[in-house]
Design a protein around this motif. Structure first.
Motif, mmCIF file in Angstrom:
data_model
loop_
_atom_site.group_PDB
_atom_site.id
_atom_site.type_symbol
_atom_site.label_atom_id
_atom_site.label_comp_id
_atom_site.label_asym_id
_atom_site.label_seq_id
_atom_site.Cartn_x
_atom_site.Cartn_y
_atom_site.Cartn_z
ATOM 1 N N VAL A 33 -1.899 -16.876 -8.005
ATOM 2 C CA VAL A 33 -1.951 -15.416 -7.931
ATOM 3 C C VAL A 33 -0.529 -14.865 -8.033
ATOM 4 O O VAL A 33 0.310 -15.105 -7.169
ATOM 5 C CB VAL A 33 -2.630 -14.947 -6.637
ATOM 6 C CG1 VAL A 33 -2.629 -13.417 -6.568
ATOM 7 C CG2 VAL A 33 -4.056 -15.484 -6.564
ATOM 8 N N ALA A 34 -0.267 -14.141 -9.108
ATOM 9 C CA ALA A 34 1.032 -13.491 -9.313
ATOM 10 C C ALA A 34 0.866 -12.004 -8.992
ATOM 11 O O ALA A 34 0.485 -11.648 -7.877
ATOM 12 C CB ALA A 34 1.523 -13.715 -10.739
ATOM 13 N N SER A 35 1.125 -11.134 -9.961
ATOM 14 C CA SER A 35 1.082 -9.692 -9.728
ATOM 15 C C SER A 35 1.321 -9.008 -11.058
ATOM 16 O O SER A 35 1.791 -9.640 -12.020
ATOM 17 C CB SER A 35 2.194 -9.293 -8.746
ATOM 18 O OG SER A 35 2.409 -7.897 -8.741
ATOM 19 N N LEU A 36 1.038 -7.713 -11.131
ATOM 20 C CA LEU A 36 1.461 -6.984 -12.329
ATOM 21 C C LEU A 36 2.980 -7.032 -12.437
ATOM 22 O O LEU A 36 3.548 -6.929 -13.529
ATOM 23 C CB LEU A 36 0.947 -5.550 -12.322
ATOM 24 C CG LEU A 36 1.442 -4.565 -11.274
ATOM 25 C CD1 LEU A 36 2.700 -3.841 -11.735
ATOM 26 C CD2 LEU A 36 0.369 -3.532 -10.962
ATOM 27 N N ALA A 37 3.669 -7.245 -11.295
ATOM 28 C CA ALA A 37 5.123 -7.427 -11.314
ATOM 29 C C ALA A 37 5.521 -8.729 -11.985
ATOM 30 O O ALA A 37 6.695 -8.930 -12.294
ATOM 31 C CB ALA A 37 5.677 -7.387 -9.891
ATOM 32 N N GLY A 38 4.550 -9.621 -12.216
ATOM 33 C CA GLY A 38 4.835 -10.825 -12.970
ATOM 34 C C GLY A 38 5.116 -10.543 -14.427
ATOM 35 O O GLY A 38 5.672 -11.386 -15.137
ATOM 36 N N LEU A 39 4.754 -9.324 -14.881
ATOM 37 C CA LEU A 39 4.969 -8.949 -16.281
ATOM 38 C C LEU A 39 5.761 -7.662 -16.434
ATOM 39 O O LEU A 39 6.230 -7.349 -17.520
ATOM 40 C CB LEU A 39 3.616 -8.792 -16.988
ATOM 41 C CG LEU A 39 2.780 -10.074 -17.094
ATOM 42 C CD1 LEU A 39 1.376 -9.742 -17.575
ATOM 43 C CD2 LEU A 39 3.441 -11.068 -18.035
ATOM 44 N N LEU A 40 5.894 -6.899 -15.353
ATOM 45 C CA LEU A 40 6.598 -5.622 -15.399
ATOM 46 C C LEU A 40 7.612 -5.539 -14.267
ATOM 47 O O LEU A 40 7.289 -5.847 -13.125
ATOM 48 C CB LEU A 40 5.609 -4.461 -15.258
ATOM 49 C CG LEU A 40 4.531 -4.320 -16.330
ATOM 50 C CD1 LEU A 40 3.526 -3.241 -15.916
ATOM 51 C CD2 LEU A 40 5.140 -3.993 -17.685
ATOM 52 N N ALA A 41 8.830 -5.121 -14.581
ATOM 53 C CA ALA A 41 9.863 -4.942 -13.558
ATOM 54 C C ALA A 41 9.904 -3.485 -13.093
ATOM 55 O O ALA A 41 9.480 -2.579 -13.810
ATOM 56 C CB ALA A 41 11.227 -5.356 -14.107
ATOM 57 N N ALA A 42 10.410 -3.296 -11.888
ATOM 58 C CA ALA A 42 10.536 -1.954 -11.319
ATOM 59 C C ALA A 42 11.740 -1.921 -10.399
ATOM 60 O O ALA A 42 12.116 -2.943 -9.824
ATOM 61 C CB ALA A 42 9.270 -1.573 -10.559
ATOM 62 N N PRO A 43 12.375 -0.753 -10.221
ATOM 63 C CA PRO A 43 13.505 -0.665 -9.297
ATOM 64 C C PRO A 43 13.076 -0.919 -7.863
ATOM 65 O O PRO A 43 11.927 -0.665 -7.486
ATOM 66 C CB PRO A 43 13.994 0.777 -9.483
ATOM 67 C CG PRO A 43 12.820 1.518 -10.025
ATOM 68 C CD PRO A 43 12.080 0.546 -10.866
#
Length: 280
Positions: free
Chosen positions: A141-151
């Protein structure tokens, strides 16, 4: 993996959130369960609940950041049931703040759980699952953050993008030896869990960071509070397992953002941050 009844599932982070949703879903599928979590009290409550509904459950209090703990978990699973058919590496935590202000100890803490917890799970279980020589599945289980970066999400994002890369590598490796094990990486959007509060014992320090972080955490908490129920997330994950999908997404409306990022890479354009908000 098409049939789940009487098969054995191991779920880490099983006492709350997505892990709890998955544990309950495994039980409804008629699976035998090995549940792991670092919160012994919550884990006991989940175990009692599922046993009361007739499930066969082994519970092991587990800190996934400790490789020896995962060996103990594997030993318990094979002692109880003699096999493992589904391994779900789910345990995870979240902290936020400016990347350069988070001390190395905070980075190490989140990497030890979110990334090394998966590494330890693979190290402890994959050799034995391969030795079984039976069809099985590994879900990370990763996250949408596994493909998108955010500050303000540096440690979390780094850990989850590493999980995606690790799972893709595992997929290639298992295919190269014609293993009967399949793999999936889950990149959930907002799910109604308590993960936003998992790093509250590690507060940010500077005034600027605290103000920015407060806004971010408020946004995250609202999005998570209104997010998809863990039971629905678990249903989607099992649907993906049945289809032997590598990529499992809970929220398709983020795919435009994934595509925009890929296009930016291909076209060598500078990344531009946009707040990713689900339409659900």
């Amino acid at each position: 993996m098409q049939l789940f009844a009487n098969k054995v599932a191991v779920v880490t982070g099983a006492a709350s959130g997505i892990g709890l949703g998955l544990a309950r879903h495994c039980a409804r599928e008629g699976m035998q369960l090995v549940l792991a979590d670092r919160n012994a009290e919550q884990l006991l409550g989940v175990t009692d609940e599922l046993r009361a509904d007739g499930a066969k459950v082994v519970a092991v209090t587990t800190d996934v950041s400790d490789p020896r703990a995962l060996d103990t978990l594997a030993d318990a699973a094979y002692k109880a049931f003699g096999q493992v058919d589904l391994l779900i590496n789910n345990a995870g935590v979240l902290i936020s703040g400016l990347s350069w202000e988070r001390p190395p100890e905070d980075w190490q803490w989140i990497l030890n759980i979110n990334l090394m917890g998966v590494v330890h799970g693979l190290h402890s279980f994959v050799p034995r699952m391969l030795e079984q020589d039976t069809p099985g599945h590994i879900v990370n289980v990763a996250s949408l953050a596994g493909l998108l970066a955010a500050p303000l999400m540096g440690p979390y994002t780094v850990s989850k993008q590493a999980v995606v890369a690790l799972t893709e590598t595992l997929h290639y490796e298992l295919a190269s030896i014609d293993a009967k094990l399949k793999t999936s990486v889950v990149c959930p959007g907002p799910i109604s869990t308590g993960i936003a509060n998992s790093g509250t014992s590690r507060p940010v320090t500077s005034t600027v960071a605290r103000e920015a972080n407060s806004e971010l955490m408020s946004f995250l908490e609202t999005g998570i509070e209104e997010g998809m129920p863990p039971a629905e997330c678990a249903r989607i994950i099992f649907e993906g397992i049945r289809k032997e999908q590598f990529w499992i997404f809970t929220h398709d409306d983020f795919k435009d953002s994934y595509k925009a990022r890929a296009d930016s890479v291909i076209e060598s354009t500078n990344p531009e941050y946009q707040i990713y908000v689900t339409q659900e």
